[in-house]
Design a protein around this motif. Structure first.
Motif, PDB file in Angstrom:
ATOM      1  N   ASN A  82      32.032 -29.951  40.757  1.00  0.00           N
ATOM      2  CA  ASN A  82      32.633 -28.700  41.221  1.00  0.00           C
ATOM      3  C   ASN A  82      31.982 -27.541  40.470  1.00  0.00           C
ATOM      4  OD1 ASN A  82      34.308 -26.934  42.600  1.00  0.00           O
ATOM      5  ND2 ASN A  82      36.189 -28.075  42.139  1.00  0.00           N
ATOM      6  N   ASP A  83      32.175 -26.335  40.972  1.00  0.00           N
ATOM      7  CA  ASP A  83      31.701 -25.153  40.262  1.00  0.00           C
ATOM      8  C   ASP A  83      32.523 -24.956  38.995  1.00  0.00           C
ATOM      9  OD1 ASP A  83      29.759 -24.496  42.143  1.00  0.00           O
ATOM     10  OD2 ASP A  83      31.175 -23.359  43.379  1.00  0.00           O
ATOM     11  N   LEU A 127      34.130 -22.507  37.392  1.00  0.00           N
ATOM     12  CA  LEU A 127      35.435 -21.840  37.350  1.00  0.00           C
ATOM     13  C   LEU A 127      36.470 -22.499  38.246  1.00  0.00           C
ATOM     14  CD1 LEU A 127      34.316 -18.085  37.241  1.00  0.00           C
ATOM     15  CD2 LEU A 127      34.787 -19.674  35.348  1.00  0.00           C
ATOM     16  N   ASP A 128      36.026 -23.394  39.105  1.00  0.00           N
ATOM     17  CA  ASP A 128      36.943 -24.071  40.021  1.00  0.00           C
ATOM     18  C   ASP A 128      37.263 -25.497  39.590  1.00  0.00           C
ATOM     19  OD1 ASP A 128      37.036 -21.857  41.744  1.00  0.00           O
ATOM     20  OD2 ASP A 128      35.193 -22.496  42.758  1.00  0.00           O
ATOM     21  N   PHE A 129      36.680 -25.921  38.457  1.00  0.00           N
ATOM     22  CA  PHE A 129      36.867 -27.321  38.064  1.00  0.00           C
ATOM     23  C   PHE A 129      38.326 -27.580  37.701  1.00  0.00           C
ATOM     24  CE2 PHE A 129      35.850 -31.458  36.641  1.00  0.00           C
ATOM     25  CZ  PHE A 129      34.622 -31.754  37.222  1.00  0.00           C
ATOM     26  N   LYS A 130      38.856 -28.663  38.217  1.00  0.00           N
ATOM     27  CA  LYS A 130      40.279 -28.978  38.059  1.00  0.00           C
ATOM     28  C   LYS A 130      40.520 -29.801  36.785  1.00  0.00           C
ATOM     29  CE  LYS A 130      41.147 -29.010  43.041  1.00  0.00           C
ATOM     30  NZ  LYS A 130      39.808 -28.455  43.385  1.00  0.00           N
ATOM     31  N   ASP A 131      41.592 -29.470  36.086  1.00  0.00           N
ATOM     32  CA  ASP A 131      41.951 -30.209  34.882  1.00  0.00           C
ATOM     33  C   ASP A 131      42.149 -31.698  35.175  1.00  0.00           C
ATOM     34  OD1 ASP A 131      41.877 -27.812  33.571  1.00  0.00           O
ATOM     35  OD2 ASP A 131      44.060 -27.619  33.336  1.00  0.00           O
ATOM     36  N   ASP A 148      40.710 -33.502  37.374  1.00  0.00           N
ATOM     37  CA  ASP A 148      39.429 -34.178  37.561  1.00  0.00           C
ATOM     38  C   ASP A 148      38.753 -34.440  36.221  1.00  0.00           C
ATOM     39  OD1 ASP A 148      39.781 -34.268  40.269  1.00  0.00           O
ATOM     40  OD2 ASP A 148      38.490 -32.553  40.716  1.00  0.00           O
TER      41      ASP A 148
END
Length: 257
Positions: A104-105, A107-111, A113
């Motif tokens: 993912n990019d 700033l969009d990376f999910k905790d 994940d």
């Protein structure tokens, strides 16, 4: 000290535990070790590939057993090792192969994940290594082989937890190699380069990244899974008894550039 001879690469009488050992690159590790005489214990979170692997290992004259288990479940590592010992009587080789990658990019990376990748690629590897080491220490012999990556050395600007986990795997390989040498346990790793598989096919076919990667490899060719089999046999066998704490790139020279 054992003299080098034709049996130095033999794995006869050895038992290898391989996570994710029935599909992907793990299948090739299982086949390689069985070809040199090892019996195989595969732990995976699905039955994908079990029947095919059983047929091929049986054709090599070796035994294979399977355990359906998510290795990220807390406290399962000791149970997995106990199951290997129950079925085979001992454990000689651990290959920490199971892993995952999420992209993912920044700033969009999910905790969530981040946690998924770290739990499988690093935490599960640590706990299983710890459990295996306790058994191998009793036997005063063993081999632990961790699967690293090109991202053990490089950045990956869309795969942060994967890069972090694979850097950590290389560090843990060195730390465990040092700590376990007193028990005659060698701890090493393999860092596959860009290997042609179903999973990497989209990357190979990417009109930008595909040619970039191929041009970066001195050999000019993507690797194939079979090229990882020889290094795996070497690290699992007595031929590598004086090798420990090494992460071996099998990359066609990719890291040279």
């Amino acid at each position: 000290m054992t003299k080098f001879n034709a049996e130095s690469f033999s794995l006869k009488g050895k038992v290898a535990l391989i996570t994710g050992g029935a599909h992907g690159l793990g299948k090739y590790y299982s086949l390689a070790l069985s070809l040199y005489g090892a019996d195989i214990f595969v732990v995976s979170n699905s039955r994908d590939g079990w029947d095919e692997l059983k047929n091929r290992i049986s054709a090599n004259g070796q035994r294979v057993e399977f355990l359906l288990q998510d290795i990220t479940v807390p406290d399962c590592a000791d149970q997995i090792v106990a199951e290997v010992v129950k079925r085979f009587g001992h454990l000689d080789i651990l290959i920490n192969n199971a892993g995952m990658q999420l992209r993912n990019d920044v700033l969009d990376f999910k905790d969530a994940d981040w946690q998924k990748v770290i739990n499988l690629n690093l935490n599960a590897l640590y706990f299983l290594s710890h459990a295996a080491a306790k058994q191998m220490a009793k036997q005063q012999a063993g081999k632990i082989i961790n699967i690293g990556s090109m991202q053990s050395y490089r950045a990956g600007k869309f795969i942060f937890p994967y890069t972090a986990s694979k850097h950590a795997v290389m560090g843990l390989t060195k730390a465990y190699a040092d700590a376990l040498s007193q028990y005659n346990i060698q701890v090493n790793g393999i860092a596959p380069g860009y290997i042609s598989t179903d999973m990497t096919k989209p990357l190979q076919e990417d009109p930008v990244r595909g040619p970039e990667i191929q041009a970066h490899i001195p050999s000019g060719e993507w690797g194939v899974p079979e090229q990882l089999m020889g290094p795996m046999v070497f690290l699992a066998s007595a031929a590598s008894d004086y090798v420990t704490g090494v992460m071996l790139p099998v990359d066609g020279g990719y890291l040279l550039r």
